[in-house]
Design a protein around this motif. Structure first.
Motif, PDB file in Angstrom:
ATOM      1  N   PHE A  32       0.845  -1.194   0.000  1.00 37.55           N
ATOM      2  CA  PHE A  32       0.000   0.000   0.000  1.00 37.55           C
ATOM      3  C   PHE A  32       0.885   1.250   0.000  1.00 37.55           C
ATOM      4  N   LEU A  33       0.615   2.158  -0.947  1.00 39.01           N
ATOM      5  CA  LEU A  33       1.482   3.329  -1.130  1.00 39.01           C
ATOM      6  C   LEU A  33       0.967   4.585  -0.429  1.00 39.01           C
ATOM      7  N   GLY A  34      -0.114   4.460   0.341  1.00 45.94           N
ATOM      8  CA  GLY A  34      -0.651   5.638   1.006  1.00 45.94           C
ATOM      9  C   GLY A  34       0.335   6.309   1.950  1.00 45.94           C
ATOM     10  N   TRP A  35       1.099   5.490   2.675  1.00 52.61           N
ATOM     11  CA  TRP A  35       2.050   6.086   3.622  1.00 52.61           C
ATOM     12  C   TRP A  35       3.207   6.770   2.902  1.00 52.61           C
ATOM     13  N   ARG A  36       3.502   6.315   1.673  1.00 50.70           N
ATOM     14  CA  ARG A  36       4.497   7.047   0.876  1.00 50.70           C
ATOM     15  C   ARG A  36       3.964   8.430   0.518  1.00 50.70           C
ATOM     16  N   MET A  37       2.669   8.519   0.210  1.00 52.36           N
ATOM     17  CA  MET A  37       2.072   9.824  -0.089  1.00 52.36           C
ATOM     18  C   MET A  37       2.116  10.729   1.143  1.00 52.36           C
ATOM     19  N   VAL A  38       1.918  10.140   2.320  1.00 58.17           N
ATOM     20  CA  VAL A  38       2.045  10.915   3.560  1.00 58.17           C
ATOM     21  C   VAL A  38       3.474  11.459   3.693  1.00 58.17           C
ATOM     22  N   LYS A  89      -5.281  17.432   0.086  1.00 63.84           N
ATOM     23  CA  LYS A  89      -6.043  16.715  -0.938  1.00 63.84           C
ATOM     24  C   LYS A  89      -5.406  15.359  -1.214  1.00 63.84           C
ATOM     25  N   LEU A  90      -4.095  15.321  -1.356  1.00 68.33           N
ATOM     26  CA  LEU A  90      -3.384  14.075  -1.637  1.00 68.33           C
ATOM     27  C   LEU A  90      -3.614  13.043  -0.531  1.00 68.33           C
ATOM     28  N   VAL A  91      -3.394  13.455   0.714  1.00 67.69           N
ATOM     29  CA  VAL A  91      -3.533  12.522   1.835  1.00 67.69           C
ATOM     30  C   VAL A  91      -4.993  12.091   2.008  1.00 67.69           C
ATOM     31  N   SER A  92      -5.929  13.016   1.845  1.00 70.39           N
ATOM     32  CA  SER A  92      -7.346  12.682   2.001  1.00 70.39           C
ATOM     33  C   SER A  92      -7.823  11.728   0.920  1.00 70.39           C
ATOM     34  N   ASN A  93      -7.219  11.768  -0.255  1.00 72.17           N
ATOM     35  CA  ASN A  93      -7.562  10.806  -1.301  1.00 72.17           C
ATOM     36  C   ASN A  93      -7.155   9.383  -0.922  1.00 72.17           C
ATOM     37  N   TRP A  94      -6.073   9.264  -0.165  1.00 66.77           N
ATOM     38  CA  TRP A  94      -5.520   7.955   0.148  1.00 66.77           C
ATOM     39  C   TRP A  94      -6.035   7.372   1.461  1.00 66.77           C
ATOM     40  N   ILE A 139       1.122  10.126  -6.595  1.00 75.55           N
ATOM     41  CA  ILE A 139       0.031   9.442  -7.290  1.00 75.55           C
ATOM     42  C   ILE A 139      -1.262  10.009  -6.714  1.00 75.55           C
ATOM     43  N   SER A 140      -2.132  10.518  -7.552  1.00 73.81           N
ATOM     44  CA  SER A 140      -3.282  11.299  -7.093  1.00 73.81           C
ATOM     45  C   SER A 140      -4.200  10.531  -6.157  1.00 73.81           C
ATOM     46  N   LYS A 141      -4.494   9.262  -6.463  1.00 71.92           N
ATOM     47  CA  LYS A 141      -5.416   8.498  -5.620  1.00 71.92           C
ATOM     48  C   LYS A 141      -5.127   7.008  -5.789  1.00 71.92           C
ATOM     49  N   PRO A 142      -5.477   6.214  -4.807  1.00 68.38           N
ATOM     50  CA  PRO A 142      -5.125   4.791  -4.847  1.00 68.38           C
ATOM     51  C   PRO A 142      -5.756   4.033  -6.001  1.00 68.38           C
ATOM     52  N   GLU A 143      -6.952   4.454  -6.416  1.00 65.20           N
ATOM     53  CA  GLU A 143      -7.633   3.751  -7.501  1.00 65.20           C
ATOM     54  C   GLU A 143      -6.832   3.769  -8.801  1.00 65.20           C
ATOM     55  N   GLU A 144      -5.926   4.732  -8.970  1.00 65.94           N
ATOM     56  CA  GLU A 144      -5.125   4.811 -10.186  1.00 65.94           C
ATOM     57  C   GLU A 144      -4.194   3.616 -10.347  1.00 65.94           C
ATOM     58  N   GLN A 186      -5.526   0.169  -6.042  1.00 68.48           N
ATOM     59  CA  GLN A 186      -5.610   0.034  -4.592  1.00 68.48           C
ATOM     60  C   GLN A 186      -6.829   0.786  -4.071  1.00 68.48           C
ATOM     61  N   LEU A 187      -7.086   0.643  -2.774  1.00 70.39           N
ATOM     62  CA  LEU A 187      -8.198   1.317  -2.115  1.00 70.39           C
ATOM     63  C   LEU A 187      -7.672   2.156  -0.957  1.00 70.39           C
ATOM     64  N   PRO A 188      -8.425   3.185  -0.534  1.00 66.61           N
ATOM     65  CA  PRO A 188      -7.996   3.995   0.608  1.00 66.61           C
ATOM     66  C   PRO A 188      -7.718   3.138   1.844  1.00 66.61           C
ATOM     67  N   ASP A 189      -6.771   3.600   2.656  1.00 70.25           N
ATOM     68  CA  ASP A 189      -6.402   2.969   3.921  1.00 70.25           C
ATOM     69  C   ASP A 189      -5.772   1.586   3.750  1.00 70.25           C
ATOM     70  N   GLY A 190      -5.501   1.184   2.518  1.00 70.28           N
ATOM     71  CA  GLY A 190      -4.918  -0.130   2.296  1.00 70.28           C
ATOM     72  C   GLY A 190      -5.913  -1.262   2.377  1.00 70.28           C
ATOM     73  N   GLU A 191      -7.203  -0.942   2.385  1.00 67.82           N
ATOM     74  CA  GLU A 191      -8.228  -1.983   2.448  1.00 67.82           C
ATOM     75  C   GLU A 191      -8.237  -2.799   1.145  1.00 67.82           C
ATOM     76  N   THR A 192      -8.629  -4.055   1.266  1.00 69.88           N
ATOM     77  CA  THR A 192      -8.699  -4.928   0.085  1.00 69.88           C
ATOM     78  C   THR A 192     -10.122  -5.184  -0.372  1.00 69.88           C
ATOM     79  N   GLU A 193     -11.110  -4.796   0.446  1.00 69.03           N
ATOM     80  CA  GLU A 193     -12.515  -4.947   0.089  1.00 69.03           C
ATOM     81  C   GLU A 193     -13.214  -3.603   0.230  1.00 69.03           C
ATOM     82  N   ILE A 194     -13.855  -3.165  -0.834  1.00 68.32           N
ATOM     83  CA  ILE A 194     -14.507  -1.858  -0.810  1.00 68.32           C
ATOM     84  C   ILE A 194     -15.650  -1.814   0.192  1.00 68.32           C
TER      85      ILE A 194
END
Length: 418
Positions: free
Chosen positions: A14-20, A132-137, A197-202, A205-213
């Motif tokens: 999950f790349l969200g923490w890289r965006m942080v 905006k970047l962090v809130s997207n992820w 990367i603007s958002k995880p869906e690109e 991936q999903l926000p917060d590293g979740e695997t199920e929407i």
């Protein structure tokens, strides 16, 4: 097993923490190189151009004013175009502005460069874009993630006042701005273009590293402008955050001049500014976590209470040590404002409209926010000290605390909607 589950099972990180991390670094540069350093540059600039403190204070007001005017446009752009593009353009503009400040020859040139280049750059690469970047992820851990990212702002406040003081003392204020310009262009622009990367869906991936929407709150659809402008939370947040930013900017920018007026050295005064920002780190982490668990109003009241206590200590108790202690209380409460604002906007209006809503808030907030720095400078020029200014700030806290009552948003991780 879904495709997303298969990706994670195969070790897709999950790349969200890289965006942080990217947001942390960009906030460090965008805020630290200008906002936290401007108070240290304050007197040197005034001496250079023979200007009053009100005049020098107007410089930062113009910069923030341009950012506020452009914010609705930038907010729409951040919701529509790749974030890396907007942020890179902003970094290039800010870096160019710093370089031009170092060779400016008149007060008019100085203020025009601040307004055009630094004002636009800070708006395009700074807190609006990084939030905006962090809130997207992040959705469930949005407050905590925003708090961690925003510690870059406070860490810059720990480090940059002392670096700025050393640059001014040993080389001069012009050389300081030239250094900041080179660092911004050489480091920030390539980093943003490579990693954002603007958002995880690109990337599947999903926000917060979740695997199920199904484990995420139901996302809100994009809002029309009229929808969020008629929402009471929008205007209550404008009032609360606008007042707090007004007080905080007026306090921070005039903190170093206030201490040097009392006879303390520039280094001693810069140390207080650094400690203020250091406790801001603790505040961002604390309040960022709390807002995911508490009623956001309670978190805001705690932050306001800490700031008021700090202001009273700085105002009423003589001596360097009491001022330092008061500054730490003030910094702790101040630190929580940015992550709480982002968490409330994200929870109330959704990821899809985050940039537009936060951008639309800036102009009305600016009407309140931008008065703080020149007001304190005018009080000093008129009376010879800052007492009346900071007494007024304490009264404004009471209005902000009252306005918090009008906010009705669930930012907790177990909410139904994001």
């Amino acid at each position: 097993m879904t495709a997303l589950t298969e990706q994670f099972a195969q070790g897709n990180r999950f790349l969200g923490w890289r965006m942080v991390g990217v947001a942390f670094f960009v906030d460090f540069i965008a805020v630290g190189f200008f906002f936290y350093s401007y108070g240290v540059f304050f007197k040197a600039i005034a001496v250079e151009f023979g200007d009053s403190r009100l005049g020098v204070a107007v410089g930062i007001t113009l910069t923030q004013g341009v950012g506020a005017i452009l914010a609705p446009i930038l907010g729409r752009a951040l919701d529509r175009y790749p974030l890396k593009l907007i942020m890179a353009i902003g970094a290039l503009s800010m870096g160019t502005g710093f370089l031009l400040l170092g060779v400016s020859s008149t007060a008019l040139q100085f203020y025009l460069i601040l307004s055009i280049f630094v004002g636009f750059g800070a708006g395009a690469m700074g807190q609006l874009a990084t939030s905006k970047l962090v809130s997207n992820w992040f959705v469930l851990k949005r407050g905590m993630a925003l708090g961690i990212a925003a510690t870059g702002i406070s860490l810059s406040g720990v480090i940059m006042p002392n670096i700025s003081a050393a640059l001014i003392t040993n080389y001069g204020w012009r050389e300081g701005f030239l250094f900041y310009g080179a660092v911004t262009i050489i480091l920030v622009v390539p980093l943003v273009l490579k990693f954002v990367i603007s958002k995880p869906e690109e990337i599947g991936q999903l926000p917060d590293g979740e695997t199920e929407i199904s484990r995420l709150p139901t996302p809100k659809p994009p809002l029309k402008t009229r929808e969020f402008l008629t929402d009471r939370n929008f205007w209550m947040l404008v009032m609360v955050i606008g007042l707090l930013f007004c007080i905080q900017s007026g306090t921070l920018i005039h903190m170093v001049p206030q201490l040097t007026d009392r006879g303390y050295t520039l280094y001693s005064a810069s140390f207080v500014a650094s400690c203020t920002a250091g406790f801001g780190i603790l505040g961002k982490l604390t309040f960022g976590s709390l807002v995911d668990r508490w009623d956001v109003r309670h978190a805001l009241w705690l932050g306001i209470g800490s700031q008021v206590l700090g202001q009273l200590i700085m105002l009423l108790l003589p001596g360097y040590t009491p001022f330092l202690i008061g500054a730490c209380f003030f910094g702790f409460g101040m630190g929580g404002v940015v992550p709480m604002q982002g968490a409330v906007v994200g929870a109330a209006f959704g990821r899809a409209s985050f940039g537009r809503v936060l951008g639309a808030m800036r102009p009305p907030m600016a009407v309140i926010h931008l008065a703080g720095v020149p007001f304190a400078g005018w009080i000093y020029d008129t009376t010879g000290d800052y007492t009346a200014a900071f007494t007024t700030f304490i009264v404004l806290y009471l209005f902000a605390a009252g306005a918090v009552m009008g906010i009705s948003v669930n930012t907790k991780a177990n909410r139904v909607l994001n």
